[in-house]
Design an enzyme around this catalytic site. Sequence first.
Site, short mmCIF file in Angstrom:
data_model
loop_
_atom_site.label_atom_id
_atom_site.label_comp_id
_atom_site.label_asym_id
_atom_site.label_seq_id
_atom_site.Cartn_x
_atom_site.Cartn_y
_atom_site.Cartn_z
N GLY A 201 -19.85 7.02 4.57
CA GLY A 201 -19.55 7.50 3.44
C GLY A 201 -20.14 7.57 2.34
O GLY A 201 -20.99 6.62 1.99
N GLY B 204 -18.45 8.29 -0.43
CA GLY B 204 -17.57 8.65 -2.01
C GLY B 204 -18.21 7.29 -3.04
O GLY B 204 -19.22 6.65 -3.42
N SER B 205 -17.07 6.16 -4.01
CA SER B 205 -17.12 6.27 -4.97
C SER B 205 -17.89 4.72 -4.98
O SER B 205 -19.24 4.24 -5.62
CB SER B 205 -16.42 5.69 -5.71
OG SER B 205 -16.75 4.74 -7.40
N LYS C 185 0.78 -1.10 0.42
CA LYS C 185 0.44 0.23 -0.30
C LYS C 185 0.92 1.14 0.32
O LYS C 185 2.08 0.98 0.42
CB LYS C 185 -1.29 -0.22 1.14
CG LYS C 185 -1.81 0.32 0.90
CD LYS C 185 -2.92 0.44 0.45
CE LYS C 185 -4.48 0.80 0.20
NZ LYS C 185 -5.54 -0.53 -0.14
N ALA D 40 -19.18 3.54 -1.95
CA ALA D 40 -20.78 3.64 -1.73
C ALA D 40 -21.37 4.36 -2.48
O ALA D 40 -22.16 3.67 -1.65
CB ALA D 40 -20.55 4.94 -0.57
#
Length: 390
Positions: A197, A199-200, A97, A202
């Site tokens: 959340g 975002g994309s 990561k 979600a």
Amino acid sequence: MNDTINRVETGAKVNKDFELFSDLQNMEHEQIVFCSRPEVGLKAIIAIHDTTLGPSLGGVRMWNYSSEKEAIRDVLRLSRGMTYKSAISGLNLGGGKAVIIGDSRTQKSEGLFRAFGRFVDGLSGRYITAEDVGISEREMEWIFTETKYVTGIPKHMGGSGNPSPVTGYGVYMGMKAAAKRAYGSDSLEGKRIAIQGAGSVASHLANYVSKENAALFVTDIFPEKAKKIANETGATIVDPDAIYTLDMDIFSPCALGGVVNDDTINVLSCDIVAGGANNILDNEEKHGEMLVRKGILYAPDYVINAGGIINVASELEGYNEQQSMEKTSRIYDTTLQIFDYAEKNGIPTIAASNKLADERIKAVAGIKTVYSSKSHFSGRKGETYLRNRS
């Protein structure tokens, strides 16, 4: 690995002069790389956790961390999670990561991401990067300019594009498996589902859930994002602080990690926790046990949010969208297997998934312990694919 990460999280005493090395050893990381190019504002950290199964693959996220310590803790936990995610998903990949310290809304630039790409390239394939929080396809294009060790590039460039739609689908499948376990049916109709959340990931999850006529609630620290999902799905917008005390059946954290902790567990009234965020449990061992005692079923995050890595990993063998979706649909069965294993052995579901992932890694460890780009890709489709992109 579970015990070692808890040592880091609970602040066990270590020699302060070698605290970072202690963390690396205890969490069993192979390598951590600090990347600095002040002329373009780059402050990044790349963590390679384990390359037993193959090269480490994991997204780069851009976040405005409050301290270097916070950024280091995040990248170590996230990279470890990627090792387990790949292992439990049957992928021949290790865990890595990267985090870029900065405000993704105001501090992005071509120079910053191309500089990051050069650092990735310098690792010669030990780490392959992808899209994560705060990153879009545009930034992946900039990274791709400097290195072939990148996935999730736009489809018109031969990649798989934004992995969020597939990640959202996988979370949806994992949520349905949890419903099957908790309620005897995987139907989400009428269930009160709260997504934290907007975002994309979600957004795609919300679209799947809304088609089953669930009662949907959504929240985000950026109100305009929550409003967008509400307009698309008919979801009810909830204040960020009120999401934990909401009367709900399923709690789905899809923002950042650590949201299931000492404070929030005490007020949660749901039957299931199943979300797309990484490291949802602030302390795996402690909070996994606390959820069991409260009778809350936990669908391990790295299991059900694996659709993204399944999708980008397919680029290494030539991207096929249909095959990626089919592989991601198997998250349903994997999640049920983990529930069965947890019940049979009398352990929390997160411990069950960790054990199953560890078993696969140990089975391969005797064959290959440290990844080499030459040995992994020699004569394989992945090498041809990466060579053709350079």
